[in-house]
Design a protein around this motif. Structure first.
Motif, PDB file in Angstrom:
ATOM      1  N   VAL B  42      18.550   6.992 -22.792  1.00 41.53           N
ATOM      2  CA  VAL B  42      17.501   6.365 -21.993  1.00 41.53           C
ATOM      3  C   VAL B  42      17.937   4.948 -21.646  1.00 41.53           C
ATOM      4  O   VAL B  42      18.807   4.370 -22.304  1.00 41.53           O
ATOM      5  CB  VAL B  42      16.150   6.339 -22.735  1.00 41.53           C
ATOM      6  CG1 VAL B  42      15.688   7.755 -23.030  1.00 41.53           C
ATOM      7  CG2 VAL B  42      16.258   5.542 -24.019  1.00 41.53           C
ATOM      8  N   THR B  44      15.370   2.698 -19.786  1.00 44.83           N
ATOM      9  CA  THR B  44      14.268   1.937 -19.218  1.00 44.83           C
ATOM     10  C   THR B  44      13.831   0.778 -20.105  1.00 44.83           C
ATOM     11  O   THR B  44      13.526  -0.305 -19.616  1.00 44.83           O
ATOM     12  CB  THR B  44      13.076   2.875 -18.943  1.00 44.83           C
ATOM     13  OG1 THR B  44      13.558   3.984 -18.181  1.00 44.83           O
ATOM     14  CG2 THR B  44      11.993   2.169 -18.186  1.00 44.83           C
ATOM     15  N   GLY B  45      13.816   0.999 -21.409  1.00 46.46           N
ATOM     16  CA  GLY B  45      13.314  -0.044 -22.294  1.00 46.46           C
ATOM     17  C   GLY B  45      14.180  -1.279 -22.343  1.00 46.46           C
ATOM     18  O   GLY B  45      13.677  -2.398 -22.511  1.00 46.46           O
ATOM     19  N   ARG B  52      17.534   7.934 -27.084  1.00 37.73           N
ATOM     20  CA  ARG B  52      16.078   7.901 -27.107  1.00 37.73           C
ATOM     21  C   ARG B  52      15.565   7.560 -28.501  1.00 37.73           C
ATOM     22  O   ARG B  52      14.656   6.761 -28.661  1.00 37.73           O
ATOM     23  CB  ARG B  52      15.531   9.258 -26.660  1.00 37.73           C
ATOM     24  CG  ARG B  52      14.030   9.363 -26.843  1.00 37.73           C
ATOM     25  CD  ARG B  52      13.417  10.530 -26.127  1.00 37.73           C
ATOM     26  NE  ARG B  52      14.058  11.796 -26.416  1.00 37.73           N
ATOM     27  CZ  ARG B  52      13.586  12.976 -25.996  1.00 37.73           C
ATOM     28  NH1 ARG B  52      12.510  13.009 -25.251  1.00 37.73           N
ATOM     29  NH2 ARG B  52      14.205  14.092 -26.280  1.00 37.73           N
ATOM     30  N   ARG B  58       9.691   2.474 -27.492  1.00 40.85           N
ATOM     31  CA  ARG B  58       9.467   3.919 -27.425  1.00 40.85           C
ATOM     32  C   ARG B  58       9.531   4.409 -25.983  1.00 40.85           C
ATOM     33  O   ARG B  58       8.863   3.857 -25.103  1.00 40.85           O
ATOM     34  CB  ARG B  58       8.113   4.269 -28.035  1.00 40.85           C
ATOM     35  CG  ARG B  58       7.906   5.769 -28.210  1.00 40.85           C
ATOM     36  CD  ARG B  58       6.576   6.060 -28.865  1.00 40.85           C
ATOM     37  NE  ARG B  58       6.517   7.431 -29.337  1.00 40.85           N
ATOM     38  CZ  ARG B  58       5.566   8.296 -28.960  1.00 40.85           C
ATOM     39  NH1 ARG B  58       4.626   7.928 -28.139  1.00 40.85           N
ATOM     40  NH2 ARG B  58       5.572   9.533 -29.433  1.00 40.85           N
ATOM     41  N   THR B  59      10.312   5.425 -25.763  1.00 42.77           N
ATOM     42  CA  THR B  59      10.504   5.951 -24.421  1.00 42.77           C
ATOM     43  C   THR B  59      10.270   7.454 -24.427  1.00 42.77           C
ATOM     44  O   THR B  59      10.913   8.182 -25.187  1.00 42.77           O
ATOM     45  CB  THR B  59      11.938   5.658 -23.928  1.00 42.77           C
ATOM     46  OG1 THR B  59      12.188   4.255 -24.043  1.00 42.77           O
ATOM     47  CG2 THR B  59      12.111   6.086 -22.483  1.00 42.77           C
ATOM     48  N   THR B  60       9.344   7.893 -23.600  1.00 40.26           N
ATOM     49  CA  THR B  60       9.117   9.321 -23.424  1.00 40.26           C
ATOM     50  C   THR B  60      10.052   9.826 -22.347  1.00 40.26           C
ATOM     51  O   THR B  60      10.207   9.191 -21.301  1.00 40.26           O
ATOM     52  CB  THR B  60       7.658   9.589 -23.003  1.00 40.26           C
ATOM     53  OG1 THR B  60       6.790   9.057 -24.009  1.00 40.26           O
ATOM     54  CG2 THR B  60       7.397  11.070 -22.839  1.00 40.26           C
ATOM     55  N   VAL B  61      10.687  10.956 -22.593  1.00 42.22           N
ATOM     56  CA  VAL B  61      11.667  11.493 -21.654  1.00 42.22           C
ATOM     57  C   VAL B  61      11.240  12.885 -21.216  1.00 42.22           C
ATOM     58  O   VAL B  61      10.837  13.707 -22.036  1.00 42.22           O
ATOM     59  CB  VAL B  61      13.063  11.546 -22.297  1.00 42.22           C
ATOM     60  CG1 VAL B  61      14.055  12.213 -21.365  1.00 42.22           C
ATOM     61  CG2 VAL B  61      13.533  10.142 -22.650  1.00 42.22           C
ATOM     62  N   GLU B 137      11.829   8.828 -17.334  1.00 40.29           N
ATOM     63  CA  GLU B 137      11.571   8.061 -18.541  1.00 40.29           C
ATOM     64  C   GLU B 137      10.264   7.293 -18.386  1.00 40.29           C
ATOM     65  O   GLU B 137       9.991   6.720 -17.321  1.00 40.29           O
ATOM     66  CB  GLU B 137      12.714   7.083 -18.811  1.00 40.29           C
ATOM     67  CG  GLU B 137      14.052   7.798 -19.001  1.00 40.29           C
ATOM     68  CD  GLU B 137      15.197   6.834 -19.238  1.00 40.29           C
ATOM     69  OE1 GLU B 137      16.346   7.271 -19.090  1.00 40.29           O
ATOM     70  OE2 GLU B 137      14.945   5.658 -19.558  1.00 40.29           O
ATOM     71  N   VAL B 139       7.894   4.389 -20.215  1.00 40.76           N
ATOM     72  CA  VAL B 139       7.661   3.358 -21.229  1.00 40.76           C
ATOM     73  C   VAL B 139       6.236   2.873 -21.055  1.00 40.76           C
ATOM     74  O   VAL B 139       5.853   2.415 -19.978  1.00 40.76           O
ATOM     75  CB  VAL B 139       8.651   2.187 -21.088  1.00 40.76           C
ATOM     76  CG1 VAL B 139       8.269   1.054 -22.018  1.00 40.76           C
ATOM     77  CG2 VAL B 139      10.063   2.656 -21.380  1.00 40.76           C
ATOM     78  N   SER B 144       8.500  -4.834 -22.350  1.00 39.87           N
ATOM     79  CA  SER B 144       9.811  -5.359 -22.017  1.00 39.87           C
ATOM     80  C   SER B 144       9.707  -6.591 -21.131  1.00 39.87           C
ATOM     81  O   SER B 144       8.881  -6.660 -20.229  1.00 39.87           O
ATOM     82  CB  SER B 144      10.623  -4.275 -21.303  1.00 39.87           C
ATOM     83  OG  SER B 144      11.831  -4.803 -20.846  1.00 39.87           O
ATOM     84  N   ASN B 157      10.562   5.456 -14.837  1.00 34.92           N
ATOM     85  CA  ASN B 157      11.900   5.352 -14.266  1.00 34.92           C
ATOM     86  C   ASN B 157      12.421   6.756 -13.978  1.00 34.92           C
ATOM     87  O   ASN B 157      12.551   7.583 -14.879  1.00 34.92           O
ATOM     88  CB  ASN B 157      12.828   4.620 -15.250  1.00 34.92           C
ATOM     89  CG  ASN B 157      14.116   4.164 -14.589  1.00 34.92           C
ATOM     90  OD1 ASN B 157      14.297   4.337 -13.390  1.00 34.92           O
ATOM     91  ND2 ASN B 157      15.009   3.584 -15.371  1.00 34.92           N
TER      92      ASN B 157
END
Lengths: 214, 674
Positions: B42, B44-45, B52, B58-61, B137, B139, B144, B157
């Motif tokens: 990942v 995005t964060g 991940r 924390r990033t959901t994919v 992705e 967040v 951030s 993202n």
């Protein structure tokens, strides 16, 4: 170990890519109005009012006219000269009896004009049920005209201020079931009923009046 | 030093942040945070590749496989199936609300770059096809410093696919038709089908060690539908959309990578409105967006790299209202928006555990429309940010990311937004994350200046030039546990206090003389809070499932009531049976959105009345047959329960879909292979 590709191969996709990006970037410019017919084939009606006879006359009953006033402008008043409309003559300057702007209706009398026009409100009757005798029977106090603003909203207290019921859920105006007796600038007497505020297309500000001389 | 090197070579692909280098030469040999190799990457964060499970934020994919299984043709349909995400559907498209924040607080990126063309302040996600998407992705929350305005609610993202070495082709097409009893009886069709719609996508690419290119085209056509036969108005517009995308990257040497990308989108929408006066209107929209970006990623030594990205986008939105049988209430609006931006980001790996990121952003936005008092407006925005990420090499693994962002707006001055995130790997299977910080969003042009009149509903909206920026202070706390058989459990709580939240408000009631007037006001204070639980598992190679439940609570402190259109409860569940790799697959998805309040002045007394939008329960099912190599055909049914209503939830009625996809070879996944 990955061998680099020859430079000649590198350059070709770049050029192709640039060309494609330029092509796809050049597709904007259409004007939505150019592709849409919006005038609906509507002809210019030629004036702010349109009057036609709709009944009576030949049968011995008082003749009934329907006048549609285009009062859709937010700024300009649309006048109606009932005396002229009744005889088919050209309206006279300053001879208008009432005028409308959107939902506002002013008389040529009181604070709105110098024509001395007055109205009397007749509830519980129909247009056909109002004859000369009924008007003769009205007390003098029943005849009113436009007054000064009495509630501070900046709008005069028009004699015809309460011609409608407002449906606040549907945001529509419906004429009250009443008839107005009107004394014109020339002293003639008319019975008048407001029929609608919308034209067939649903456009507001198109005031439809049924009226006749008494 | 191996860790730092792995971190930096991974960064070289980050001009388009999520991409591992298509050549495979720069893919990390080992993940720097101790996670399993081959795990999903990942970006995005932190704007840099990381696993991940190792990401501090924390990033959901949503992976490509999950996108395929979802059957979603566009991003709106895809995100609607995710726990805790609320799709807000309206006449101008489908927008996303995150953690109680409205869609204009959600930043939507494609490959790390802002998507152009906000309509009414938000991106219409139904215009973004999923055909070329490799990964999405998510967040949540203002975690951030790397993203500024619009990201108070979170970041979406969209990572597009990369071509493998050599040529590649990917394509898919789907047709859908509503199941309508009326069509059967009146038209005598052999199947009870209404008007047909569909979407198609094709992508071609070619990659090599020094260069790569990919071009895609997608088309979508959807018929209008009507959930209220009592009038002639449509509940949703008919839509026709064509989008072309292109990307070329070139790496002249090991220290440089240049990326040129462009996209063009044209979308037509048409619907019918009606008013209580009897007036009927044909409403048309034509939206065109063109975007172009160019920039290098430069390696400045073994541990440092610089990303430079310049991009510009032009957005034009035309709106035409044509009253049937009259011209009195015809209207035409032409809105043009030009966005130009230059971004610089410097990443430096200082030793094995420290990553320093600093950057500058400068943007100019110009807007032309007759809906503005002066016809034109423009503004300059700038930002500077710095973030330090610390990942210890040895246990206990307490990773941190702390940063500061300074935003400057020519109209509203400066704002400072510190943020911090902490991740604790309590055990090898349990990760705890805490993040929080301040958010800042200056009012956009729509809020400040735009005028809009809707004669069909008798209201007008006027911008408010006196608006102030919004500020937010929020925090997220999450726990993730990973078990055997692909079992993953997640629990996340959030809370955010927003001062000066910009909300629409009734300023004068409708009367006989004028339409109701709305404007935008800074709500003194609003609070959003909630929690979400999600789970996924693959108990057997032939079975999978996932579910999510979210609870949300909001309050407008000024009005003493919940924020409009935020449901208290939402839930999703999906499950499938499939023969591994190829053969038949059956899956079903369930989505629940709870009741939510709407505020309208229904009785014209100048006081907004509360209307409760009913809950919806949406069920989809699909049967697929897959061939080795990626080809598939499918037959599905969408919205089987016929959820939705004409007023609050205009969901497309129950429909049958058939589709096919194929390619050769398959486009490369973004994450490195094990």
């Amino acid at each position: 170990m990955i061998s680099p590709a020859p430079l000649s191969v590198d350059a070709t996709p770049l050029r192709l890519g640039l060309l494609a990006l330029i092509l796809i970037s050049g597709g904007c410019a259409a004007d939505l109005r150019a592709t849409t017919q919006t005038d609906d084939g509507i002809a210019d009606t030629g004036g702010p009012t349109d009057t036609e006879a709709v009944g009576g006359g030949d049968t011995g009953a008082p003749q009934v006219f329907r006048t549609v006033i285009d009062a859709s402008s937010e700024e300009a008043w649309a006048p109606l000269d009932l005396d002229a409309a009744h005889t088919g003559a050209e309206p006279e300057d300053g001879g208008w009896d009432l005028q409308a702007r959107r939902y506002l209706i002013a008389l040529n009398g009181g604070v709105s004009g110098e024509g001395g026009v007055q109205v009397a409100i007749l509830d519980g009757v129909t247009l056909d049920g109002v004859d000369a005798a009924a008007l003769d029977a009205l007390p003098a106090a029943a005849w009113v005209s436009d007054q000064e603003d009495d509630d501070g909203d900046g709008i005069p207290a028009y004699a015809l201020n309460e011609w409608y019921d407002y449906d606040s859920a549907a945001h529509t105006l419906s004429p009250k079931a009443r008839v107005y007796a009107l004394r014109s600038t020339e002293g003639a007497r008319f019975a008048l009923q407001i029929e609608d505020y919308y034209d067939e297309a649903g456009t507001s500000g198109h005031l439809s009046l049924l009226w006749g001389a008494r | 030093m191996r860790r730092a090197a792995a971190l930096c070579v991974g960064l070289l692909g980050a001009a388009r942040p999520a991409q591992a280098d298509p050549s495979g030469a720069t893919a990390p040999e080992a993940t720097p945070d101790g996670s399993e190799p081959g795990e999903t990457i990942v970006v995005t964060g932190s704007r840099a590749p990381e696993t991940r499970r190792g990401a501090v934020v924390r990033t959901t994919v949503i992976t490509r496989d999950e996108i395929t299984r979802s059957g979603a043709g566009n991003l709106a349909d895809l995100l609607e199936q995710q726990a805790g995400l609320q799709l807000v559907r309206g006449l101008r498209g489908a927008n996303l609300s995150l953690q109680g924040m409205s869609p204009d607080h959600v930043l939507v990126l494609i490959d790390g770059q802002r998507v152009a063309g906000r309509v009414d302040g938000a991106i219409d996600l139904s215009r973004i096809p999923t055909g070329g998407v490799e990964q999405v992705e998510i967040v949540r929350g203002p975690a951030s410093t790397l993203y500024g305005a619009d990201a108070m609610g979170g970041v979406i993202n969209i990572i597009t696919a990369q071509p493998p070495r050599g040529p590649a082709l990917s394509s898919s097409a789907e047709l859908g038709a509503p199941l309508t009893a009326a069509a059967t009886s009146s038209a005598g069709l052999p199947l009870p089908l209404g008007p047909t719609g569909g979407h198609a996508h094709a992508s071609v690419g070619r990659g090599a060690s020094r260069w790569g290119q990919r071009f895609g085209a997608s088309a979508q056509q959807l018929p209008a539908f009507d959930l209220d036969p009592g009038d002639v108005a449509t509940s949703a517009d008919a839509q026709a959309q064509l989008e072309l995308t292109g990307q070329v990257w070139h790496r002249p040497n090991e220290a440089q990578r240049w990326t040129l990308r462009g996209s063009a989108l044209r979308r037509r929408a048409q619907g019918v409105d009606s008013a209580e006066t009897g007036a009927v209107y044909d409403r048309r929209h034509l939206t065109e967006t063109v975007g172009l970006s160019l920039g290098p990623t430069l390696r400045l030594g073994a541990d440092t790299q610089l990303q430079i990205t310049s991009w510009t986008s032009f957005f034009r939105d035309q709106y035409l209202l044509d009253q049937r049988g009259a011209t009195a209430e015809d209207a035409y609006q032409d809105t043009r928006d030009l966005w130009t931006e230059l971004d610089l980001q410097l990443d430096h790996a200082a030793g094995p555990s420290h990553l320093l990121t600093a950057g500058l952003e400068g943007a100019r936005e110009a807007l032309w429309t007759d809906r503005l008092a002066g016809g034109q407006a423009d503004r300059l925005r700038g930002a500077a940010f710095a973030q330090h990420t610390f990942r210890p090499a040895a246990a206990p693994r307490l990773s941190t990311a702390a940063g500061l962002r300074l935003d400057h707006d020519t109209q509203f001055g400066q704002a400072l937004s510190p943020k911090v995130a902490i991740k604790l790997d309590a055990t090898s299977a349990l990760a705890l994350r805490l993040s929080g910080g301040w958010g800042y969003k200056a009012p956009d042009f729509k809020d400040l200046y735009i005028r809009f009149a809707n004669p069909t509903a008798n209201y007008a909206v006027e911008g408010n030039p006196a608006l102030r920026p919004e500020r937010a202070l929020g925090a997220n706390l999450a726990a993730d546990w990973f078990g055997p058989r692909g079992l993953a459990l997640g629990l996340e709580g959030y809370g955010q206090r927003v001062t000066g939240l910009i909300q629409p408000a009734l300023t004068s009631a409708a009367s006989a003389g004028q339409a109701a007037r709305y404007s935008y006001v800074n709500v003194a204070e609003a609070i959003t809070a909630g929690a979400q639980a999600d789970a996924r598992a693959r108990p057997a190679p032939w079975a999978w499932g996932q579910a999510g439940l979210s609870y949300g609570w909001t309050v407008d402190r000024a009005e003493g009531r919940p924020l409009a259109n935020r449901p208290t409860w939402m839930a999703t569940a999906s499950a499938g049976l499939e023969r591994p790799a190829a053969g038949p697959a059956l899956d079903a998805r369930l989505g629940f959105v709870g009741a939510r309040p709407l505020y309208e002045d229904d009785d014209g007394d100048g006081v907004e009345d509360t209307v409760i939008a009913p809950s919806t329960l949406n069920l989809d099912a699909r049967l697929r047959w897959r061939w080795p190599g990626g080809g598939a055909v499918w037959l599905g049914a969408e919205n089987l329960l016929n959820a939705g209503d004409a007023v609050a939830s205009p969901l497309r009625p129950r429909q049958l879909v058939v589709g096919a996809s194929g390619g050769l070879p398959r486009l490369q996944r973004t994450q490195p292979s094990p």
